[in-house]
Design a protein around this motif. Structure first.
Motif, PDB file in Angstrom:
ATOM      1  N   GLY A  59       0.807  -1.220   0.000  1.00 57.33           N
ATOM      2  CA  GLY A  59       0.000   0.000   0.000  1.00 57.33           C
ATOM      3  C   GLY A  59       0.840   1.270   0.000  1.00 57.33           C
ATOM      4  N   VAL A  60       1.829   1.350   0.906  1.00 61.61           N
ATOM      5  CA  VAL A  60       2.617   2.585   0.977  1.00 61.61           C
ATOM      6  C   VAL A  60       3.503   2.749  -0.256  1.00 61.61           C
ATOM      7  N   SER A  61       3.981   1.642  -0.833  1.00 60.50           N
ATOM      8  CA  SER A  61       4.806   1.741  -2.045  1.00 60.50           C
ATOM      9  C   SER A  61       3.989   2.283  -3.207  1.00 60.50           C
ATOM     10  N   ALA A  62       2.774   1.769  -3.372  1.00 58.10           N
ATOM     11  CA  ALA A  62       1.914   2.236  -4.457  1.00 58.10           C
ATOM     12  C   ALA A  62       1.503   3.692  -4.250  1.00 58.10           C
ATOM     13  N   LEU A  63       1.109   4.040  -3.028  1.00 60.03           N
ATOM     14  CA  LEU A  63       0.660   5.405  -2.739  1.00 60.03           C
ATOM     15  C   LEU A  63       1.822   6.396  -2.824  1.00 60.03           C
ATOM     16  N   SER A  64       3.026   5.965  -2.435  1.00 60.26           N
ATOM     17  CA  SER A  64       4.185   6.849  -2.515  1.00 60.26           C
ATOM     18  C   SER A  64       4.549   7.159  -3.964  1.00 60.26           C
ATOM     19  N   THR A  65       4.474   6.146  -4.818  1.00 58.73           N
ATOM     20  CA  THR A  65       4.747   6.369  -6.241  1.00 58.73           C
ATOM     21  C   THR A  65       3.716   7.306  -6.853  1.00 58.73           C
ATOM     22  N   LEU A  66       2.454   7.124  -6.495  1.00 62.40           N
ATOM     23  CA  LEU A  66       1.394   8.003  -6.985  1.00 62.40           C
ATOM     24  C   LEU A  66       1.605   9.437  -6.487  1.00 62.40           C
ATOM     25  N   ALA A  67       2.001   9.571  -5.214  1.00 58.52           N
ATOM     26  CA  ALA A  67       2.232  10.905  -4.640  1.00 58.52           C
ATOM     27  C   ALA A  67       3.401  11.612  -5.316  1.00 58.52           C
ATOM     28  N   MET A  68       4.436  10.852  -5.699  1.00 63.36           N
ATOM     29  CA  MET A  68       5.585  11.451  -6.374  1.00 63.36           C
ATOM     30  C   MET A  68       5.156  12.140  -7.667  1.00 63.36           C
ATOM     31  N   ILE A  69       4.127  11.613  -8.295  1.00 63.23           N
ATOM     32  CA  ILE A  69       3.628  12.196  -9.546  1.00 63.23           C
ATOM     33  C   ILE A  69       2.668  13.350  -9.289  1.00 63.23           C
ATOM     34  N   LEU A  70       1.763  13.173  -8.334  1.00 67.24           N
ATOM     35  CA  LEU A  70       0.676  14.131  -8.130  1.00 67.24           C
ATOM     36  C   LEU A  70       1.044  15.308  -7.228  1.00 67.24           C
ATOM     37  N   TYR A  71       1.877  15.088  -6.205  1.00 59.59           N
ATOM     38  CA  TYR A  71       2.105  16.134  -5.209  1.00 59.59           C
ATOM     39  C   TYR A  71       2.858  17.362  -5.738  1.00 59.59           C
ATOM     40  N   PRO A  72       3.829  17.218  -6.655  1.00 62.26           N
ATOM     41  CA  PRO A  72       4.412  18.450  -7.225  1.00 62.26           C
ATOM     42  C   PRO A  72       3.367  19.312  -7.936  1.00 62.26           C
ATOM     43  N   MET A  73       2.412  18.687  -8.622  1.00 57.54           N
ATOM     44  CA  MET A  73       1.320  19.444  -9.250  1.00 57.54           C
ATOM     45  C   MET A  73       0.448  20.100  -8.193  1.00 57.54           C
ATOM     46  N   LEU A  74       0.242  19.405  -7.080  1.00 54.99           N
ATOM     47  CA  LEU A  74      -0.557  19.964  -5.990  1.00 54.99           C
ATOM     48  C   LEU A  74       0.163  21.160  -5.366  1.00 54.99           C
ATOM     49  N   ALA A  75       1.486  21.058  -5.217  1.00 56.76           N
ATOM     50  CA  ALA A  75       2.274  22.170  -4.658  1.00 56.76           C
ATOM     51  C   ALA A  75       2.171  23.405  -5.547  1.00 56.76           C
ATOM     52  N   ARG A  76       2.214  23.197  -6.871  1.00 60.95           N
ATOM     53  CA  ARG A  76       2.066  24.328  -7.797  1.00 60.95           C
ATOM     54  C   ARG A  76       0.654  24.886  -7.756  1.00 60.95           C
ATOM     55  N   ALA A  77      -0.342  24.016  -7.607  1.00 60.70           N
ATOM     56  CA  ALA A  77      -1.734  24.469  -7.558  1.00 60.70           C
ATOM     57  C   ALA A  77      -1.991  25.355  -6.338  1.00 60.70           C
ATOM     58  N   PHE A  78      -1.311  25.057  -5.221  1.00 55.02           N
ATOM     59  CA  PHE A  78      -1.458  25.858  -4.009  1.00 55.02           C
ATOM     60  C   PHE A  78      -0.455  27.015  -3.961  1.00 55.02           C
ATOM     61  N   ASP A  79       0.308  27.194  -5.053  1.00 54.30           N
ATOM     62  CA  ASP A  79       1.253  28.306  -5.191  1.00 54.30           C
ATOM     63  C   ASP A  79       2.252  28.355  -4.028  1.00 54.30           C
ATOM     64  N   LEU A  80       2.810  27.200  -3.668  1.00 51.53           N
ATOM     65  CA  LEU A  80       3.791  27.139  -2.585  1.00 51.53           C
ATOM     66  C   LEU A  80       5.148  27.605  -3.104  1.00 51.53           C
ATOM     67  N   ASP A  81       5.873  28.372  -2.262  1.00 48.15           N
ATOM     68  CA  ASP A  81       7.222  28.768  -2.659  1.00 48.15           C
ATOM     69  C   ASP A  81       8.149  27.551  -2.537  1.00 48.15           C
ATOM     70  N   PRO A  82       9.407  27.640  -3.035  1.00 50.42           N
ATOM     71  CA  PRO A  82      10.286  26.463  -3.039  1.00 50.42           C
ATOM     72  C   PRO A  82      10.480  25.813  -1.670  1.00 50.42           C
ATOM     73  N   LEU A  83      10.652  26.631  -0.616  1.00 51.95           N
ATOM     74  CA  LEU A  83      10.830  26.070   0.720  1.00 51.95           C
ATOM     75  C   LEU A  83       9.561  25.377   1.196  1.00 51.95           C
TER      76      LEU A  83
END
Length: 336
Positions: A163-187
């Motif tokens: 479960g964590v391996s599958a969810l971690s791989t999915l998060a690696m793809i989706l979370y950078p897009m989520l960070a940009r969507a929330f307009d987070l600075d680099p830090l």
């Protein structure tokens, strides 16, 4: 050392060697496939091990497979201490440290409560919550090693790793897009990625795919979560002792030896006396131990057993992952 002792060790080695060798062969195959196709190596080792599970049912390989799944796993967990230093944690200041402590504690507590509400043993909630909150498959294996023997423990551990391996791989793809969507600075993006993605490799991949600064901060925050492994293992051992072991089973120690090893290696690594060559060798040995151990765990289970878990454990792990992401975003919004 007496002749009798040497003879006993020789007999023991001959008994264990077939299972250790086949586990190492599966680990090497998984590593080759991971390097060429990019899939998580622990997940591949698990699946390859499960495909030859008949070797652990009976025969010459069974004792070595049992030994590898237990003792080699613990060696790998202890060596995780070489991944972190106290200076890395201090560089980010107290705010991220406090945030990591809170998010790990809250996520595990919520997971235990949710698991009990869904009809599971609280130790299953501790296992899945710890894997989600700390460092994915490595944390699942470490916590499983600290928990008492139980007929369902290996099945629960394998499910958690998958479960964590599958969810971690999915998060690696989706979370950078989520960070940009929330307009987070680099830090902030680094803190978000390091605070939410389960496995270290996926954190590094997601962080540096955005920027150098994001990758650096994500890696350090992630290592801070790895540092939480020791206190959580101690808490798991205390909960396990309070819960009581199965009839006839040995109660787990309050502070497992591999947890002590983890702390000592982290402290030694923090002195700066450990050469980078030794550090890299220790990290590589830790990785190999964990991959070999998860291959052995895969050989100890059957696919038909995992097929019987139902939808509720899946919903639990997805819910834990979503809760962790929401919690980190809320902390960044109100605490940043």
């Amino acid at each position: 050392m007496s002749t009798t002792t040497i003879a006993a060790l020789g007999t023991r080695s001959r008994t264990l060697m077939p299972g250790i060798i086949v586990s190492a062969m599966v680990a090497a195959s998984a590593t080759f496939l991971s390097e060429h196709y990019g899939a998580p190596v622990l997940l591949l080792a698990l699946l390859l091990g499960m495909s030859i599970n008949f070797l652990a049912v009976d025969g010459v390989c069974k004792p070595g497979i049992e030994f590898t799944a237990r003792e080699v796993l613990r060696i790998g967990v202890a060596l995780l201490g070489l991944r972190i230093t106290f200076a890395q944690i201090a560089e980010l200041g107290w705010h991220p440290v406090l945030m990591v402590v809170l998010l790990v504690s809250v996520t595990i507590l919520v997971s235990i409560v949710a698991a009990r509400a869904m009809g599971f043993n609280q130790l299953f909630g501790l296992l899945t919550g710890g894997a989600t909150a700390i460092c994915g498959a490595s944390a699942a294996l470490a916590l499983a090693a600290a928990l008492p023997s139980h007929p369902q423990k290996e099945k629960a551990t394998l499910f958690t790793v998958i479960g964590v391996s599958a969810l971690s791989t999915l998060a690696m793809i989706l979370y950078p897009m989520l960070a940009r969507a929330f307009d987070l600075d680099p830090l902030q993006a680094g803190i978000f990625l390091g605070g939410t993605i389960h496995d270290v490799a996926q954190v590094v991949g997601a962080g540096y795919s955005m920027s150098q600064e994001t990758g650096d901060s994500a890696t350090v925050v992630k290592l801070m979560r790895v540092a939480m492994l020791l206190p959580v293992i101690v808490c798991a051992a205390m909960v396990a002792r309070a819960s009581g072991a199965e009839p006839g089973a040995k109660r787990p120690p309050l502070l497992p030896w591999f947890a002590v090893g983890f702390l000592l290696l982290a402290a030694l690594n923090s002195t700066g006396w450990v050469p980078s060559l030794v550090q890299n060798a220790g990290n590589e040995l830790s990785r190999w131990c964990l991959v070999i151990a998860i291959a052995a765990l895969g050989m100890k289970t059957q696919l038909k057993e995992l097929a019987t878990v139902g939808i509720k454990p899946i919903l639990l792990m997805v819910g834990e992952t979503a809760f962790l992401a929401a919690l980190v975003l809320a902390m960044l919004h109100w605490g940043g």
